[in-house]
Design an enzyme around this catalytic site. Sequence first.
Site, PDB file in Angstrom:
ATOM      1  N   HIS A 262       0.989  -1.249   0.076  1.00 19.50           N
ATOM      2  CA  HIS A 262       0.010   0.166   0.167  1.00 19.50           C
ATOM      3  C   HIS A 262       0.967   1.388   0.091  1.00 19.50           C
ATOM      4  O   HIS A 262       1.987   1.149   0.342  1.00 19.50           O
ATOM      5  CB  HIS A 262      -0.833   0.016   1.302  1.00 19.50           C
ATOM      6  CG  HIS A 262      -0.371  -0.258   2.500  1.00 19.50           C
ATOM      7  ND1 HIS A 262      -0.010  -1.028   3.096  1.00 19.50           N
ATOM      8  CD2 HIS A 262       0.042   1.040   3.323  1.00 19.50           C
ATOM      9  CE1 HIS A 262       0.462  -0.914   4.420  1.00 19.50           C
ATOM     10  NE2 HIS A 262       0.507   0.362   4.585  1.00 19.50           N
TER      11      HIS A 262
ATOM     12  N   HIS B  31       3.851   7.132   3.621  1.00 20.25           N
ATOM     13  CA  HIS B  31       4.590   5.987   3.661  1.00 20.25           C
ATOM     14  C   HIS B  31       4.431   5.254   2.455  1.00 20.25           C
ATOM     15  O   HIS B  31       3.257   5.107   2.066  1.00 20.25           O
ATOM     16  CB  HIS B  31       5.208   5.345   4.986  1.00 20.25           C
ATOM     17  CG  HIS B  31       3.958   4.386   5.488  1.00 20.25           C
ATOM     18  ND1 HIS B  31       2.763   5.121   6.339  1.00 20.25           N
ATOM     19  CD2 HIS B  31       3.400   3.269   5.164  1.00 20.25           C
ATOM     20  CE1 HIS B  31       2.106   4.150   6.746  1.00 20.25           C
ATOM     21  NE2 HIS B  31       2.136   2.961   5.951  1.00 20.25           N
TER      22      HIS B  31
ATOM     23  N   GLU C  37       7.731   1.175   5.172  1.00 26.94           N
ATOM     24  CA  GLU C  37       7.098   0.137   5.781  1.00 26.94           C
ATOM     25  C   GLU C  37       7.227  -1.288   5.432  1.00 26.94           C
ATOM     26  O   GLU C  37       7.189  -1.315   4.032  1.00 26.94           O
ATOM     27  CB  GLU C  37       5.590   0.191   6.044  1.00 26.94           C
ATOM     28  CG  GLU C  37       4.984  -0.694   7.033  1.00 26.94           C
ATOM     29  CD  GLU C  37       3.342  -0.365   7.349  1.00 26.94           C
ATOM     30  OE1 GLU C  37       2.793   0.365   6.420  1.00 26.94           O
ATOM     31  OE2 GLU C  37       2.926  -1.255   7.915  1.00 26.94           O
TER      32      GLU C  37
HETATM   33 CO    CO Z   1       0.932   1.352   6.280  1.00 31.76          CO
END
Ligand code: CO
Length: 134
Positions: free
Chosen positions: A7, A79, A130
């Site tokens: 994502h 992020h 991440e």
């Molecule tokens: Co995230």
Amino acid sequence: MLGRLNHVAIAVPDLEAASATYRDDLGADVSAPQALPEHGVTVVFINLGNTKIELLEPLGEKSPIASFLVKNPDGGMHHVCYEVDDILAARDRVTAAGARVLGDGEPRTGAHGKPVLFLHPKDFTGTLVELEEV
Ligand code: CO
């Protein structure tokens, strides 16, 4: 080591308004809000088929995205999340390369119930990264 884009996360000042924008203006498949107090955020996922957008709104006093929203009051890209097969092997690889892992360096449980780690943006071309074990 690096797998698919899981994502892209966008921090927003108003999760309901942002959800409505994606749902109503863009016709997107928007999830119900999910509070993650241990991460200091409430999240909504927008399913795009090939990947997801994660909308983040601060939750609680010490939200990690509060200062980001002070600098970016309209919201903004926060992020990117990449999938890895083995998060501990991934952590050991990036730390051996001299990169920094945020927090105590131990994986935490992310929004999908999977282990996640965050990598310092200064070590990854100015972007908070991440890693999620899938
Ligand atoms: Co995230």
